[in-house]
Write a protein that holds these residues in place. Structure first.
Motif, PDB file in Angstrom:
ATOM      1  N   SER A  88       0.848  -1.206   0.000  1.00  0.00           N
ATOM      2  CA  SER A  88       0.000   0.000   0.000  1.00  0.00           C
ATOM      3  C   SER A  88       0.880   1.252   0.000  1.00  0.00           C
ATOM      4  O   SER A  88       2.050   1.187   0.369  1.00  0.00           O
ATOM      5  CB  SER A  88      -0.901   0.000   1.231  1.00  0.00           C
ATOM      6  OG  SER A  88      -0.126   0.213   2.394  1.00  0.00           O
ATOM      7  N   PRO A  89       0.323   2.404  -0.393  1.00  0.00           N
ATOM      8  CA  PRO A  89       1.114   3.646  -0.414  1.00  0.00           C
ATOM      9  C   PRO A  89       1.753   3.996   0.933  1.00  0.00           C
ATOM     10  O   PRO A  89       2.845   4.548   0.973  1.00  0.00           O
ATOM     11  CB  PRO A  89       0.102   4.718  -0.821  1.00  0.00           C
ATOM     12  CG  PRO A  89      -0.916   3.966  -1.626  1.00  0.00           C
ATOM     13  CD  PRO A  89      -1.014   2.607  -0.959  1.00  0.00           C
ATOM     14  N   LEU A  90       1.081   3.671   2.038  1.00  0.00           N
ATOM     15  CA  LEU A  90       1.651   3.960   3.355  1.00  0.00           C
ATOM     16  C   LEU A  90       2.665   2.907   3.801  1.00  0.00           C
ATOM     17  O   LEU A  90       3.382   3.104   4.783  1.00  0.00           O
ATOM     18  CB  LEU A  90       0.544   4.071   4.407  1.00  0.00           C
ATOM     19  CG  LEU A  90      -0.410   5.253   4.234  1.00  0.00           C
ATOM     20  CD1 LEU A  90      -1.518   5.187   5.281  1.00  0.00           C
ATOM     21  CD2 LEU A  90       0.352   6.566   4.338  1.00  0.00           C
ATOM     22  N   GLY A  91       2.697   1.772   3.120  1.00  0.00           N
ATOM     23  CA  GLY A  91       3.644   0.714   3.455  1.00  0.00           C
ATOM     24  C   GLY A  91       3.277  -0.114   4.669  1.00  0.00           C
ATOM     25  O   GLY A  91       4.112  -0.818   5.223  1.00  0.00           O
ATOM     26  N   THR A  92       2.008  -0.033   5.118  1.00  0.00           N
ATOM     27  CA  THR A  92       1.606  -0.735   6.335  1.00  0.00           C
ATOM     28  C   THR A  92       0.891  -2.061   6.066  1.00  0.00           C
ATOM     29  O   THR A  92       0.695  -2.846   6.980  1.00  0.00           O
ATOM     30  CB  THR A  92       0.687   0.144   7.194  1.00  0.00           C
ATOM     31  OG1 THR A  92      -0.446   0.533   6.410  1.00  0.00           O
ATOM     32  CG2 THR A  92       1.425   1.382   7.687  1.00  0.00           C
ATOM     33  N   PHE A  93       0.488  -2.318   4.823  1.00  0.00           N
ATOM     34  CA  PHE A  93      -0.186  -3.573   4.481  1.00  0.00           C
ATOM     35  C   PHE A  93      -0.136  -3.780   2.978  1.00  0.00           C
ATOM     36  O   PHE A  93       0.234  -2.878   2.216  1.00  0.00           O
ATOM     37  CB  PHE A  93      -1.644  -3.573   4.967  1.00  0.00           C
ATOM     38  CG  PHE A  93      -2.544  -2.636   4.194  1.00  0.00           C
ATOM     39  CD1 PHE A  93      -3.270  -3.094   3.105  1.00  0.00           C
ATOM     40  CD2 PHE A  93      -2.663  -1.314   4.560  1.00  0.00           C
ATOM     41  CE1 PHE A  93      -4.087  -2.234   2.386  1.00  0.00           C
ATOM     42  CE2 PHE A  93      -3.482  -0.445   3.854  1.00  0.00           C
ATOM     43  CZ  PHE A  93      -4.201  -0.908   2.751  1.00  0.00           C
ATOM     44  N   SER A  94      -0.534  -4.973   2.565  1.00  0.00           N
ATOM     45  CA  SER A  94      -0.685  -5.288   1.146  1.00  0.00           C
ATOM     46  C   SER A  94      -2.074  -5.840   0.918  1.00  0.00           C
ATOM     47  O   SER A  94      -2.516  -6.714   1.663  1.00  0.00           O
ATOM     48  CB  SER A  94       0.327  -6.358   0.715  1.00  0.00           C
ATOM     49  OG  SER A  94       1.631  -5.857   0.737  1.00  0.00           O
ATOM     50  N   PRO A  95      -2.778  -5.359  -0.095  1.00  0.00           N
ATOM     51  CA  PRO A  95      -4.048  -5.974  -0.453  1.00  0.00           C
ATOM     52  C   PRO A  95      -3.802  -7.187  -1.356  1.00  0.00           C
ATOM     53  O   PRO A  95      -2.719  -7.331  -1.919  1.00  0.00           O
ATOM     54  CB  PRO A  95      -4.768  -4.865  -1.220  1.00  0.00           C
ATOM     55  CG  PRO A  95      -3.662  -4.060  -1.818  1.00  0.00           C
ATOM     56  CD  PRO A  95      -2.511  -4.151  -0.852  1.00  0.00           C
ATOM     57  N   SER A  96      -4.787  -8.046  -1.471  1.00  0.00           N
ATOM     58  CA  SER A  96      -4.725  -9.190  -2.382  1.00  0.00           C
ATOM     59  C   SER A  96      -6.152  -9.529  -2.774  1.00  0.00           C
ATOM     60  O   SER A  96      -7.061  -9.479  -1.939  1.00  0.00           O
ATOM     61  CB  SER A  96      -4.082 -10.402  -1.694  1.00  0.00           C
ATOM     62  OG  SER A  96      -4.234 -11.560  -2.495  1.00  0.00           O
ATOM     63  N   SER A  97      -6.357  -9.903  -4.020  1.00  0.00           N
ATOM     64  CA  SER A  97      -7.699 -10.293  -4.465  1.00  0.00           C
ATOM     65  C   SER A  97      -8.155 -11.576  -3.779  1.00  0.00           C
ATOM     66  O   SER A  97      -9.329 -11.899  -3.783  1.00  0.00           O
ATOM     67  CB  SER A  97      -7.730 -10.463  -5.983  1.00  0.00           C
ATOM     68  OG  SER A  97      -6.845 -11.493  -6.374  1.00  0.00           O
ATOM     69  N   GLN A  98      -7.238 -12.303  -3.158  1.00  0.00           N
ATOM     70  CA  GLN A  98      -7.576 -13.547  -2.476  1.00  0.00           C
ATOM     71  C   GLN A  98      -7.895 -13.358  -0.990  1.00  0.00           C
ATOM     72  O   GLN A  98      -8.279 -14.304  -0.323  1.00  0.00           O
ATOM     73  CB  GLN A  98      -6.426 -14.549  -2.611  1.00  0.00           C
ATOM     74  CG  GLN A  98      -6.210 -15.018  -4.037  1.00  0.00           C
ATOM     75  CD  GLN A  98      -4.957 -15.824  -4.141  1.00  0.00           C
ATOM     76  OE1 GLN A  98      -3.888 -15.275  -4.342  1.00  0.00           O
ATOM     77  NE2 GLN A  98      -5.086 -17.123  -3.987  1.00  0.00           N
ATOM     78  N   VAL A  99      -7.726 -12.149  -0.486  1.00  0.00           N
ATOM     79  CA  VAL A  99      -7.940 -11.897   0.934  1.00  0.00           C
ATOM     80  C   VAL A  99      -8.911 -10.730   1.091  1.00  0.00           C
ATOM     81  O   VAL A  99      -8.696  -9.659   0.529  1.00  0.00           O
ATOM     82  CB  VAL A  99      -6.612 -11.577   1.661  1.00  0.00           C
ATOM     83  CG1 VAL A  99      -6.847 -11.255   3.124  1.00  0.00           C
ATOM     84  CG2 VAL A  99      -5.639 -12.729   1.510  1.00  0.00           C
ATOM     85  N   ALA A 100      -9.976 -10.954   1.850  1.00  0.00           N
ATOM     86  CA  ALA A 100     -10.958  -9.903   2.101  1.00  0.00           C
ATOM     87  C   ALA A 100     -10.476  -9.048   3.263  1.00  0.00           C
ATOM     88  O   ALA A 100     -11.026  -9.063   4.353  1.00  0.00           O
ATOM     89  CB  ALA A 100     -12.323 -10.513   2.418  1.00  0.00           C
ATOM     90  N   GLY A 101      -9.411  -8.331   3.054  1.00  0.00           N
ATOM     91  CA  GLY A 101      -8.842  -7.508   4.110  1.00  0.00           C
ATOM     92  C   GLY A 101      -7.411  -7.145   3.796  1.00  0.00           C
ATOM     93  O   GLY A 101      -7.029  -7.010   2.638  1.00  0.00           O
ATOM     94  N   GLN A 102      -6.601  -7.013   4.828  1.00  0.00           N
ATOM     95  CA  GLN A 102      -5.228  -6.561   4.689  1.00  0.00           C
ATOM     96  C   GLN A 102      -4.240  -7.650   5.090  1.00  0.00           C
ATOM     97  O   GLN A 102      -4.448  -8.338   6.085  1.00  0.00           O
ATOM     98  CB  GLN A 102      -4.997  -5.335   5.573  1.00  0.00           C
ATOM     99  CG  GLN A 102      -5.915  -4.182   5.264  1.00  0.00           C
ATOM    100  CD  GLN A 102      -5.753  -3.041   6.256  1.00  0.00           C
ATOM    101  OE1 GLN A 102      -5.043  -3.149   7.257  1.00  0.00           O
ATOM    102  NE2 GLN A 102      -6.416  -1.943   5.984  1.00  0.00           N
ATOM    103  N   ILE A 103      -3.171  -7.768   4.321  1.00  0.00           N
ATOM    104  CA  ILE A 103      -2.079  -8.681   4.663  1.00  0.00           C
ATOM    105  C   ILE A 103      -0.972  -7.831   5.264  1.00  0.00           C
ATOM    106  O   ILE A 103      -0.595  -6.801   4.705  1.00  0.00           O
ATOM    107  CB  ILE A 103      -1.576  -9.434   3.419  1.00  0.00           C
ATOM    108  CG1 ILE A 103      -2.704 -10.290   2.848  1.00  0.00           C
ATOM    109  CG2 ILE A 103      -0.352 -10.274   3.770  1.00  0.00           C
ATOM    110  CD1 ILE A 103      -2.365 -10.979   1.553  1.00  0.00           C
TER     111      ILE A 103
END
Length: 129
Positions: A88-103
């Protein structure tokens, strides 16, 4: 018989007996470990220590109010494979189309490392497995 198979079979039997006009089975709450209060660390549905891998078409979701978290600590995000991570732009998580939320991973920007440490510590102290 495993716990999940038992719950499925009981639910199926209850549905069949209701449809067929048979005796109604008494339903009881499922037994299992209680939820661990992660406090300010968030709602982790997966919290791993060394790595997580995925295969195509897998999905991580829950009925919890978003955002849900999927975390890895102390290992870095490079040990999360198969999820097509984009930071993510803030560098605190990554999204994924396989996860309904934040990695989240231990090598992401603050406050992510402390969230993961808090979640792991609370989980370890609870004694639940």
């Amino acid at each position: 018989m495993s716990y999940l198979k038992s719950v499925f079979v009981l639910g199926l039997l209850a549905s069949l007996s209701n449809v067929a006009g048979g005796a109604v089975l008494e339903r009881t709450a499922a037994l299992g470990p209680s939820a661990v209060n992660l406090g300010t660390a968030g709602n982790f549905v997966i919290l791993a220590k060394t790595g997580v891998s995925s295969v195509p078409a897998s999905a991580v979701s829950t009925s919890a109010t978003p955002p849900i978290f999927f975390g890895l600590s102390p290992a870095a995000a490079s040990f999360i494979t198969g999820f097509s991570l984009v930071l993510s732009p803030l560098g605190t998580f990554s999204p994924s189309s396989q996860v309904a939320g934040q990695i989240k991973a231990a090598n992401y920007a603050v406050p992510t490392p402390s969230q993961l440490t808090t979640a792991y510590t609370r989980r370890a102290v609870s004694g639940e497995r």
